[in-house]
Design a protein around this motif. Structure first.
Motif, mmCIF file in Angstrom:
data_model
loop_
_atom_site.group_PDB
_atom_site.id
_atom_site.type_symbol
_atom_site.label_atom_id
_atom_site.label_comp_id
_atom_site.label_asym_id
_atom_site.label_seq_id
_atom_site.Cartn_x
_atom_site.Cartn_y
_atom_site.Cartn_z
ATOM 1 N N ARG A 18 7.121 2.835 -0.874
ATOM 2 C CA ARG A 18 5.910 3.424 -0.271
ATOM 3 C C ARG A 18 4.941 3.948 -1.158
ATOM 4 O O ARG A 18 3.792 3.984 -1.256
ATOM 5 C CB ARG A 18 6.625 4.545 0.750
ATOM 6 C CG ARG A 18 5.587 5.284 1.340
ATOM 7 C CD ARG A 18 6.360 6.052 2.897
ATOM 8 N NE ARG A 18 7.121 6.916 2.287
ATOM 9 C CZ ARG A 18 8.287 7.107 2.569
ATOM 10 N NH1 ARG A 18 8.997 5.998 3.219
ATOM 11 N NH2 ARG A 18 9.262 8.002 2.235
ATOM 12 N N GLY A 77 3.115 1.383 -2.834
ATOM 13 C CA GLY A 77 2.011 0.835 -1.958
ATOM 14 C C GLY A 77 0.723 1.752 -1.752
ATOM 15 O O GLY A 77 -0.593 1.373 -1.907
ATOM 16 N N LYS A 82 -3.741 -4.171 7.446
ATOM 17 C CA LYS A 82 -3.594 -4.825 6.253
ATOM 18 C C LYS A 82 -4.241 -6.127 6.172
ATOM 19 O O LYS A 82 -5.035 -6.333 5.347
ATOM 20 C CB LYS A 82 -2.358 -5.202 6.296
ATOM 21 C CG LYS A 82 -1.811 -6.179 5.060
ATOM 22 C CD LYS A 82 -0.305 -6.316 4.980
ATOM 23 C CE LYS A 82 -0.005 -7.075 3.850
ATOM 24 N NZ LYS A 82 1.742 -7.505 3.835
ATOM 25 N N LEU A 86 3.149 -5.062 -0.975
ATOM 26 C CA LEU A 86 3.746 -3.540 -0.791
ATOM 27 C C LEU A 86 3.453 -3.129 0.631
ATOM 28 O O LEU A 86 4.023 -2.127 0.873
ATOM 29 C CB LEU A 86 3.322 -2.763 -1.888
ATOM 30 C CG LEU A 86 3.671 -2.992 -3.315
ATOM 31 C CD1 LEU A 86 3.042 -2.468 -4.414
ATOM 32 C CD2 LEU A 86 5.045 -2.993 -3.416
ATOM 33 N N ILE A 87 2.414 -3.718 1.165
ATOM 34 C CA ILE A 87 1.930 -2.903 2.616
ATOM 35 C C ILE A 87 2.482 -3.743 3.723
ATOM 36 O O ILE A 87 2.293 -4.771 3.990
ATOM 37 C CB ILE A 87 0.372 -2.906 2.346
ATOM 38 C CG1 ILE A 87 -0.215 -2.230 1.265
ATOM 39 C CG2 ILE A 87 -0.178 -2.090 3.841
ATOM 40 C CD1 ILE A 87 0.422 -0.703 0.975
#
Length: 521
Positions: free
Chosen positions: A7, A10, A74, A184-185
């Motif tokens: 997180r 991210g 995203k 990461l997202i």
């Protein structure tokens, strides 16, 4: 534990993407002289290079946030970063001014997809309020830092490479941001969407673009001319039409009824005028360093670093203070501190000490910016429903962009008016060839360059005249900026005062500071 690490990594990827697009707001300014020489651009052409990015970016921010809410934040972010990198590469290949201006418009378009998506995803990633406060403070600090380090990065690149390097750097940076976001997202979007609000999209784009364009062009045509006033009136009318449309549409682009919430309205106002002062400060100080102090672009950028460092340092404490005294009160205090910092700049002259006076004032202003930016952003986000977090983030971003545009346009117009009046009066007593006369009246920077080319007492006298005229305009513009920050603080304080009904219900005031947005799948 692994999810926590991912997180925060991210968040780093999101902030890097945000830095990538926000840096383009200021990095191009230091390259204008080289662009002018290579592409044969005049003053109006160079203004279009700068303004086209701002115009398209601001006009499409609400649409960019809305598209993220509907089709996946995203997904829209990845498209935005990819497009930004590709158009940056095309910008370096511009063979004439028209191609470069078109590329800047393209950069503004893709930046409008990136910027609101980054903030919206921050809200989704951090549903814990304490973590979210830190994350939002980090995001807000990066926006402020980008404004300050743009001249540093641009100055260094121009010392070593051609003007195209300020765009080439976006290509590898974009690749890094793209891989970070992809890895990461997590995917997320609003699962409950209604009909596409085409009317809201078109009206918001048109209304904001007309207002921003009118503000940008006002210094060239005059603030009281029919063209400027007419543009602002037409833009306001289109925005009014947008408000009427959104009130009647079943699934609006953005629920404008949120502005009835005094906290939301106060936060947007404080953000707008906070960015007015911030971007106005960067605009004034870069000219002060390069013209009055006669530093190179790189030296100028380096001397703005204390401002960027201070914003980063104050970002965390600003959110801590907000949690203790209330985000609204903290933002109001920050606006007052910004006003104080601007009023302190009336001490600036050609001999002002950098470490003794300029740095303390920059640090004071940075503290004010941090106290406004993070808490005000947090206030805006916590008033939103999850389904509108992208469009709501875009409201925050539009407030920033409109405020920054107004800051540069208004303060630049004041500076130009005062400078022109004093220079024209002083030049009557200095015998100069017409090209030198025109250079001195055009701007302080060209006037200083012209003075360097004239040996002896006349060159010295001309240099002193243009610097003194600039400083007069600088001081007046700073007083106005300080006044705007003070008025915003007072207005914010009044808007945030509890109403009689609120005073009888403690729960309303106690929970409004920390209302969470629920996570989205």
């Amino acid at each position: 534990m692994r999810s926590v690490v991912i997180r925060w990594l991210g968040l780093a990827a999101l902030c890097f993407a945000e830095l990538l697009v926000f840096l383009d707001n200021t990095i191009v300014n230091v390259a204008l002289p080289k662009i002018s020489m290579d592409l044969g651009a005049g003053t109006s052409g160079l203004q279009l290079v700068v303004d086209m990015y701002t115009l398209v970016f601001a006009g499409l921010l609400l649409t960019g946030g809305y598209l993220g809410d509907r089709f996946g934040r995203k997904t829209v972010l990845v498209i935005g970063i990819t497009g930004f990198a590709v158009v940056s590469a095309l910008a370096t290949l511009s063979a004439d001014l028209g191609q470069l201006i078109a590329a800047r418009a393209g950069l503004g378009l893709f930046a409008a997809l990136v910027f609101p998506a980054t903030l919206a995803i921050v809200v989704i990633l951090f549903d814990n309020l304490k973590e979210r406060a830190i994350a939002v403070a980090t995001w807000a600090a990066v926006a402020g830092i980008a404004a300050a380090i743009g001249p540093v990065v641009g100055g260094w690149l121009l010392d070593h490479y051609s003007w195209g390097s300020i765009f080439w750097i976006n290509v590898p940076a974009g690749v890094v941001a793209l891989f970070g976001v992809a890895a990461l997202i997590p995917p997320n979007k609003n699962p409950d969407v209604g009909r596409f609000d085409l009317g809201g999209v078109l009206l918001s784009m048109a209304g904001i673009s007309i207002v921003v364009y009118s503000v940008i062009e006002a210094p060239n045509h005059g603030w009281l001319t029919a063209r400027t006033i007419g543009g602002l009136v037409v833009g306001a009318a289109v925005i009014a039409g947008y408000v009427v449309w959104e009130n009647r549409f079943s699934s609006p682009l953005f629920d404008i009824r949120l502005f009835r919430d005094r906290r939301f309205a106060a936060a947007a106002l404080l953000m707008t005028f906070g960015m007015f002062a911030l971007m106005g400060f960067v605009f004034l100080m870069t000219q002060y360093f390069q013209g009055v102090k006669e530093f190179s672009p790189l030296e100028t950028g380096i001397r703005t670093l204390p401002f960027a460092i201070a914003i980063a340092i104050f970002a965390g404490p600003s959110m801590w203070l907000g949690s203790k005294t209330g985000e609204g009160r903290t933002a109001v205090i920050g606006s007052f501190i910004m006003a104080l910092a601007f009023w302190l700049t009336i001490r600036y002259d050609a001999d002002t000490s950098y470490w003794g006076v300029i740095v303390p004032v920059m640090v004071t202003l940075a503290a004010g910016v941090a106290l406004v930016s993070g808490p005000a952003t947090f206030m805006v986000l916590n008033e939103l429903s999850t389904g509108q977090v992208g469009a709501g983030s875009a409201v925050n971003d539009t407030s920033r962009e409109l405020g920054g545009t107004l800051g540069v346009a208004v303060l630049g117009s004041i500076l130009a008016s005062v400078y022109s009046g004093k220079v024209n009066a002083g030049l009557a007593a200095i015998p100069l060839p017409q090209p030198t006369h025109d250079a001195a009246t055009n701007s302080m920077l060209t006037g200083v360059q012209a003075a360097r080319s004239i040996p002896g007492p006349i060159g010295t006298k001309l240099g002193g005249l243009v610097k003194d005229a600039f400083l007069d305009g600088f001081h007046v513009a700073s007083l106005v900026a300080g006044g705007v920050a003070a008025v915003a603080a007072i207005a914010g304080w009044l808007l945030l005062r509890p109403s009689p009904q609120t005073r009888t219900n403690h729960n309303l005031t106690d929970t409004s500071e920390t209302k969470p947005a629920s996570p989205v799948s």
